[in-house]
Design an enzyme around this catalytic site. Structure first.
Site, PDB file in Angstrom:
ATOM      1  CE1 TYR A 144     -16.186  43.590  43.370  1.00 33.92           C
ATOM      2  CE2 TYR A 144     -16.351  41.428  42.042  1.00 33.92           C
ATOM      3  CZ  TYR A 144     -15.664  42.271  43.113  1.00 33.92           C
ATOM      4  OH  TYR A 144     -14.610  41.711  43.646  1.00 33.92           O
ATOM      5  CG  ASP A 239     -17.159  43.338  34.130  1.00 31.52           C
ATOM      6  OD1 ASP A 239     -16.845  42.085  33.655  1.00 31.52           O
ATOM      7  OD2 ASP A 239     -16.990  43.826  35.145  1.00 31.52           O
ATOM      8  CE  LYS A 267     -17.130  35.506  38.518  1.00 32.44           C
ATOM      9  NZ  LYS A 267     -17.486  36.857  38.616  1.00 32.44           N
TER      10      LYS A 267
HETATM   11  C1  LIG Z   1     -16.440  37.967  38.976  1.00 30.09           C
HETATM   12  C2  LIG Z   1     -16.608  39.357  38.202  1.00 30.09           C
HETATM   13  C3  LIG Z   1     -15.441  40.339  38.365  1.00 30.09           C
HETATM   14  C4  LIG Z   1     -14.219  39.810  38.999  1.00 30.09           C
HETATM   15  O1  LIG Z   1     -13.658  38.702  38.645  1.00 30.09           O
HETATM   16  P1  LIG Z   1     -12.398  38.096  39.639  1.00 30.09           P
HETATM   17  O2  LIG Z   1     -11.828  37.080  38.813  1.00 30.09           O
HETATM   18  O3  LIG Z   1     -13.093  37.720  40.847  1.00 30.09           O
HETATM   19  O4  LIG Z   1     -11.453  39.065  40.015  1.00 30.09           O
HETATM   20  C5  LIG Z   1     -15.594  41.426  37.747  1.00 30.09           C
HETATM   21  N1  LIG Z   1     -16.511  41.647  36.761  1.00 30.09           N
HETATM   22  C6  LIG Z   1     -17.782  40.850  36.616  1.00 30.09           C
HETATM   23  C7  LIG Z   1     -18.988  41.172  36.112  1.00 30.09           C
HETATM   24  C8  LIG Z   1     -17.631  39.642  37.717  1.00 30.09           C
HETATM   25  O5  LIG Z   1     -19.039  39.017  37.794  1.00 30.09           O
END
Ligand SMILES: *Cc1c(COP(=O)(O)O)cnc(C)c1O
Length: 427
Positions: A144, A239, A267
């Site tokens: 994701y 990511d 995060k």
């Molecule tokens: C949480 C997350 C996202 C998205 O971040 P948001 O702040 O919710 O838009 C993208 N990539 C990874 C790996 C994530 O864990």
């Protein structure tokens, strides 16, 4: 445990907000019932509106690595808020957070702040496309990367939970440029690159996948990815929105010794406030406006409150012993859960990297999207509801990672294991 007020609030919320929530997995749809509404949180605990107390393993889906309401962060925010909440002009705070990030991640030479992980990945991909002059991107099934159009193809997190990996509303033309490959499968990648390698702008990956539970990269997988992307002139994007400052101070790239071209963060770097960031090689980052032609902007980007929470959080994390402590607690949890499963005869696959983990209800190993999907989600739901009623707050889906904070104590973990033992007996 009673949840009268949460139930009432949920029916009210549904009148005004689609599904009653501002992010789908919060609604508890996959585990049944209604969400608990939180009143406040402190340390390892969250408290709901009905007065129930929980040991929290959601931690706002990862950011609260120091626990909730960490005093240093709260006090810094109190001081910052008196100075105004947004200026739309540069501040010294932005330089400081950028400097801390760059010193933690040797692969990041320059960094741009945004407001969410979604924005970070979306913007990084735009830059990668501009830099290479290519349109196609490669991602991995179950990973994701936020909810931007081109990335919502066979995505994890809520998209996996609800079994709608391809959201309606994503133009077919966008999805066409997104190639999905199985995680941990270097052969599939090689085959694809043989065919279209020179049309691919970037490969984006969650180096440890936290959005279909917690899936580790097999030995050598990330190294091979690094080598093969280099060969085809493809930008390799890590990511690390979830793993950055989580699995190690310098993220998964420190842990596995990989040097990606670009990195996305979020995060933890916001310390509980809305922040994302993307950074990487200088020649790539210099493409971004106003230095270069790639447009990307944000009214609240680099917000002084968000920067303040991030700086205080990362400064605390940089002190020695933090990650060792998290590892010790996580090991205690892992051993306890595995032992409880053995005693109760419940088949599980527990996977973990540092303080990020998942208990899959399955009798086989989990290495990719397909094996994760073999898990018994009905069993998970039963487990989840039992744990909640014993005061343990887990993510309400089989396909989300759990997290530990530095506020979780030895006895928090012991109490959690006790609840796991009792819950396993009822499955
Ligand atoms: C949480 C997350 C996202 C998205 O971040 P948001 O702040 O919710 O838009 C993208 N990539 C990874 C790996 C994530 O864990």
């Amino acid at each position: 445990m009673k949840w009268f007020k949460s139930k009432t609030l949920y029916s009210r919320a549904k009148r005004y907000i689609p599904g009653g929530v501002n992010s789908p997995v919060r609604a508890f749809r996959s585990v049944g019932g209604y969400p608990i509404f939180i009143k406040n949180a402190s340390g390892s605990r969250v408290y709901d509106i009905d007065g129930n107390e929980y040991i929290d393993y959601v931690l706002s889906w990862g950011p609260m690595i120091l626990g909730h309401s960490y005093p240093k962060v709260v006090n810094a925010l109190k001081r910052a808020v008196e100075k105004g909440t947004s200026y739309g002009a540069p501040t010294e705070l932005e330089i400081e957070l950028a400097r801390i990030i760059i010193s933690a991640f040797p692969s990041i030479k320059m960094v741009r702040m945004v407001n969410s992980g979604t924005e970070a990945t979306m913007s990084a991909i735009r830059v990668a496309r501009a830099y290479t002059g290519r349109d196609k991107i490669i991602k991995f099934e179950g990973c994701y990367h936020g909810h931007s159009d081109g990335l919502l193809v066979k995505a994890g997190s809520g998209a996996t939970t609800f079994g709608v990996p391809d959201s309606p509303g994503v133009p077919r033309d966008y999805a066409r440029n997104t190639i999905n490959l199985p995680f941990n499968n270097i052969k599939a990648l090689r085959k694809t690159l043989n065919r279209v390698g020179r049309d691919v702008a970037c490969v984006i990956i969650e180096p440890v996948v936290g959005n279909m539970g917690c899936i580790l990269p097999k030995d050598g997988f990330l190294q091979e990815l690094r080598a093969v992307t280099k060969k085809y002139g493809i930008i390799f994007i890590f990511d690390e929105v979830m793993t950055g400052f989580r699995v190690a101070y310098g993220g998964a790239q420190e842990l596995y010794g990989i040097n990606p071209d670009m990195t996305c963060l979020g995060k933890i770097i916001g310390g509980g406030l809305p922040v994302g960031a993307y950074g990487g090689r200088k020649d790539i980052m210099m493409q971004i406006s106003p230095e270069g032609p790639v447009y990307q902007a944000g009214t609240l980007s680099g917000n002084p409150l968000a920067m303040t929470a991030g700086i205080e959080t990362l400064k605390t994390l940089s002190k020695s012993g933090i990650y060792e402590k998290l590892e010790k607690r996580a090991e205690q949890l892992e051993d306890g859960i595995n032992e409880a499963a053995k005693r109760a005869g419940v088949k599980i696959y527990f996977s973990r990297v540092g303080s990020m983990f998942c208990t899959y209800f399955t009798d086989r190993e989990v290495w990719d999207y397909n094996s994760a999907k073999m898990s018994d989600t009905k069993r998970f739901s039963k487990f989840f509801r039992s744990m909640l009623s014993k005061g343990i707050n887990l993510a309400p889906s089989q396909f989300e990672a759990g997290f530990l904070s530095t506020a979780h104590t030895f006895s928090d973990i012991e109490n959690t294991i006790k609840a796991v033992r009792e819950s396993f007996r009822t499955l």
